[in-house]
Motif scaffolding. Structure first.
Motif, PDB file in Angstrom:
ATOM      1  N   LYS A  48      18.542  43.825 -17.948  1.00  0.00           N
ATOM      2  CA  LYS A  48      19.119  44.703 -16.940  1.00  0.00           C
ATOM      3  C   LYS A  48      20.215  43.951 -16.191  1.00  0.00           C
ATOM      4  O   LYS A  48      20.112  42.738 -15.982  1.00  0.00           O
ATOM      5  N   PHE A  49      21.266  44.672 -15.814  1.00  0.00           N
ATOM      6  CA  PHE A  49      22.341  44.029 -15.066  1.00  0.00           C
ATOM      7  C   PHE A  49      21.810  43.593 -13.704  1.00  0.00           C
ATOM      8  O   PHE A  49      21.000  44.291 -13.077  1.00  0.00           O
ATOM      9  N   GLN A  50      22.298  42.446 -13.242  1.00  0.00           N
ATOM     10  CA  GLN A  50      21.731  41.819 -12.044  1.00  0.00           C
ATOM     11  C   GLN A  50      22.816  41.090 -11.276  1.00  0.00           C
ATOM     12  O   GLN A  50      23.776  40.576 -11.860  1.00  0.00           O
ATOM     13  N   ILE A  51      22.678  41.036  -9.957  1.00  0.00           N
ATOM     14  CA  ILE A  51      23.557  40.211  -9.128  1.00  0.00           C
ATOM     15  C   ILE A  51      22.708  39.186  -8.381  1.00  0.00           C
ATOM     16  O   ILE A  51      21.560  39.449  -8.020  1.00  0.00           O
ATOM     17  N   ILE A  52      23.282  38.017  -8.174  1.00  0.00           N
ATOM     18  CA  ILE A  52      22.613  36.902  -7.499  1.00  0.00           C
ATOM     19  C   ILE A  52      23.580  36.325  -6.476  1.00  0.00           C
ATOM     20  O   ILE A  52      24.786  36.321  -6.688  1.00  0.00           O
ATOM     21  N   TRP A  53      23.046  35.834  -5.346  1.00  0.00           N
ATOM     22  CA  TRP A  53      23.896  35.088  -4.420  1.00  0.00           C
ATOM     23  C   TRP A  53      23.056  34.054  -3.683  1.00  0.00           C
ATOM     24  O   TRP A  53      21.913  34.287  -3.334  1.00  0.00           O
ATOM     25  N   GLY A  54      23.653  32.889  -3.491  1.00  0.00           N
ATOM     26  CA  GLY A  54      23.055  31.852  -2.664  1.00  0.00           C
ATOM     27  C   GLY A  54      21.809  31.227  -3.243  1.00  0.00           C
ATOM     28  O   GLY A  54      21.413  31.462  -4.374  1.00  0.00           O
TER      29      GLY A  54
ATOM     30  N   ASN B  68      26.628  30.398  -6.269  1.00  0.00           N
ATOM     31  CA  ASN B  68      27.169  31.019  -5.062  1.00  0.00           C
ATOM     32  C   ASN B  68      27.107  32.523  -5.253  1.00  0.00           C
ATOM     33  O   ASN B  68      26.742  33.277  -4.354  1.00  0.00           O
ATOM     34  N   TRP B  69      27.453  32.955  -6.458  1.00  0.00           N
ATOM     35  CA  TRP B  69      27.226  34.348  -6.877  1.00  0.00           C
ATOM     36  C   TRP B  69      27.238  34.409  -8.387  1.00  0.00           C
ATOM     37  O   TRP B  69      27.838  33.552  -9.046  1.00  0.00           O
ATOM     38  N   SER B  70      26.569  35.406  -8.925  1.00  0.00           N
ATOM     39  CA  SER B  70      26.519  35.561 -10.377  1.00  0.00           C
ATOM     40  C   SER B  70      26.307  37.024 -10.726  1.00  0.00           C
ATOM     41  O   SER B  70      25.598  37.750 -10.023  1.00  0.00           O
TER      42      SER B  70
ATOM     43  N   THR C 298      35.024  32.303  -4.036  1.00  0.00           N
ATOM     44  CA  THR C 298      33.703  31.945  -3.547  1.00  0.00           C
ATOM     45  C   THR C 298      33.346  32.788  -2.328  1.00  0.00           C
ATOM     46  O   THR C 298      34.168  32.962  -1.424  1.00  0.00           O
ATOM     47  N   ILE C 299      32.138  33.335  -2.294  1.00  0.00           N
ATOM     48  CA  ILE C 299      31.691  34.094  -1.128  1.00  0.00           C
ATOM     49  C   ILE C 299      31.494  33.137   0.036  1.00  0.00           C
ATOM     50  O   ILE C 299      30.788  32.129  -0.081  1.00  0.00           O
ATOM     51  N   THR C 300      32.107  33.434   1.170  1.00  0.00           N
ATOM     52  CA  THR C 300      31.984  32.597   2.364  1.00  0.00           C
ATOM     53  C   THR C 300      30.730  32.994   3.124  1.00  0.00           C
ATOM     54  O   THR C 300      30.569  34.157   3.511  1.00  0.00           O
ATOM     55  N   SER C 301      29.831  32.037   3.331  1.00  0.00           N
ATOM     56  CA  SER C 301      28.588  32.314   4.031  1.00  0.00           C
ATOM     57  C   SER C 301      28.869  32.844   5.437  1.00  0.00           C
ATOM     58  O   SER C 301      29.642  32.258   6.193  1.00  0.00           O
ATOM     59  N   GLY C 302      28.259  33.964   5.774  1.00  0.00           N
ATOM     60  CA  GLY C 302      28.422  34.548   7.101  1.00  0.00           C
ATOM     61  C   GLY C 302      29.631  35.434   7.259  1.00  0.00           C
ATOM     62  O   GLY C 302      29.804  36.074   8.309  1.00  0.00           O
ATOM     63  N   SER C 303      30.484  35.518   6.256  1.00  0.00           N
ATOM     64  CA  SER C 303      31.700  36.318   6.365  1.00  0.00           C
ATOM     65  C   SER C 303      31.370  37.810   6.356  1.00  0.00           C
ATOM     66  O   SER C 303      30.475  38.266   5.638  1.00  0.00           O
ATOM     67  N   THR C 304      32.101  38.577   7.160  1.00  0.00           N
ATOM     68  CA  THR C 304      31.942  40.035   7.168  1.00  0.00           C
ATOM     69  C   THR C 304      33.036  40.712   6.354  1.00  0.00           C
ATOM     70  O   THR C 304      33.108  41.939   6.333  1.00  0.00           O
ATOM     71  N   ASP C 305      33.886  39.933   5.700  1.00  0.00           N
ATOM     72  CA  ASP C 305      34.900  40.518   4.825  1.00  0.00           C
ATOM     73  C   ASP C 305      34.245  41.077   3.566  1.00  0.00           C
ATOM     74  O   ASP C 305      33.054  40.870   3.311  1.00  0.00           O
ATOM     75  N   SER C 306      35.040  41.774   2.778  1.00  0.00           N
ATOM     76  CA  SER C 306      34.553  42.295   1.501  1.00  0.00           C
ATOM     77  C   SER C 306      34.726  41.259   0.395  1.00  0.00           C
ATOM     78  O   SER C 306      35.661  40.454   0.419  1.00  0.00           O
ATOM     79  N   PHE C 307      33.810  41.294  -0.544  1.00  0.00           N
ATOM     80  CA  PHE C 307      33.918  40.474  -1.751  1.00  0.00           C
ATOM     81  C   PHE C 307      33.527  41.357  -2.928  1.00  0.00           C
ATOM     82  O   PHE C 307      32.478  42.001  -2.919  1.00  0.00           O
TER      83      PHE C 307
END
Length: 252
Positions: free
Chosen positions: A129-135, A119-121, A80-89
């Protein structure tokens, strides 16, 4: 007489063409010739060699088109992507469609209806078309991030996809090329305990009708991450992925 090869060939000096040995139709010689498909040839796992330890991880997951076909991982912070995190995902995979269908999820974390959306997709949009979603909260369309690339998915082709977040930069790579990117809004809400689904999503439950291979989720330090969202291109894997440091999931 000569000794025939018992392992896949390699691009030795002066190799002009080397193909029909990968999980996609490419020339792996230094010429990297562009290949054109006529009709519907398909990639196959059949090989003329005795299966050895180096081939033990080859394969993929077949997902028929039906609401009950997917792979699910119980909800965990690791994917799960952590909100506010500066790490890589990073979420990446290979996908092959028998029949590409619009608005189909390839991978979806925590999708839900009218509560908290993905949270992400990683999915196909309404134009395939390929797509990314978050939040985002509420109904579909209220996502914080919602960006599509330029490639329209077609049937009978392997695609390498990489959803990459580095700091506050979000990018989508298709076959090694960054097709869309966005900087800012480092937020990815996660208000449900729904699972990570591979091959479908929680919202529409529509399976992809095809194959998914080499699913890897990376979450951790930017240093050492396989890809960087600010890059224009990334190197397409030419062999099965490995569990590099901070790999949270490696399957299919």
């Amino acid at each position: 007489n000569f000794t025939p090869s018992t392992t896949p060939l390699t691009a030795i000096a002066n190799t002009s063409l080397l193909t029909c040995q990968s999980n996609r139709f490419i020339d792996t010689s230094s010429n990297a010739f562009a290949l054109t498909l006529a009709g519907t040839p398909k990639v196959s796992t059949a090989i003329p060699f005795a299966a050895g330890s180096s081939y033990s991880t080859y394969g993929s997951m077949y997902v028929p088109t039906a609401v009950t076909n997917y792979l699910a991982l119980p909800h965990t912070a690791a994917t799960t992507i952590t909100s506010g995190s500066t790490d890589s995902f990073i979420a990446e995979c290979w996908v092959y469609f028998n029949s590409a269908t619009a608005s189909t999820a390839i991978m979806d974390q925590s999708g839900a209806n009218a509560v908290t959306f993905q949270n992400w997709s990683l999915n196909l949009d309404s134009a395939k078309k390929f797509q990314i979603i978050w939040g985002g909260t509420g109904s579909p369309g209220n996502q914080i991030g919602y960006i599509s690339g330029t490639t329209v998915a077609t049937s009978g082709t392997w695609y390498h996809l990489a959803y990459v977040k580095t700091g506050v930069v979000w990018s989508l790579f298709v076959n090694g090329v960054r097709e869309t990117t966005f900087s800012g809004l480092n937020t990815a809400s996660d208000g449900t305990t729904n699972p990570l689904r591979i091959g479908s999503d929680t919202f529409s439950a529509q399976s992809i009708n095809g194959y998914i291979a080499d699913v890897r989720v990376y979450k951790g330090a930017t240093a050492g991450a396989p890809y960087d969202a600010s890059s224009l291109t990334i190197t397409i894997p030419s062999a099965p992925l490995t569990a590099v440091t901070n790999t949270q999931l490696l399957t299919c």
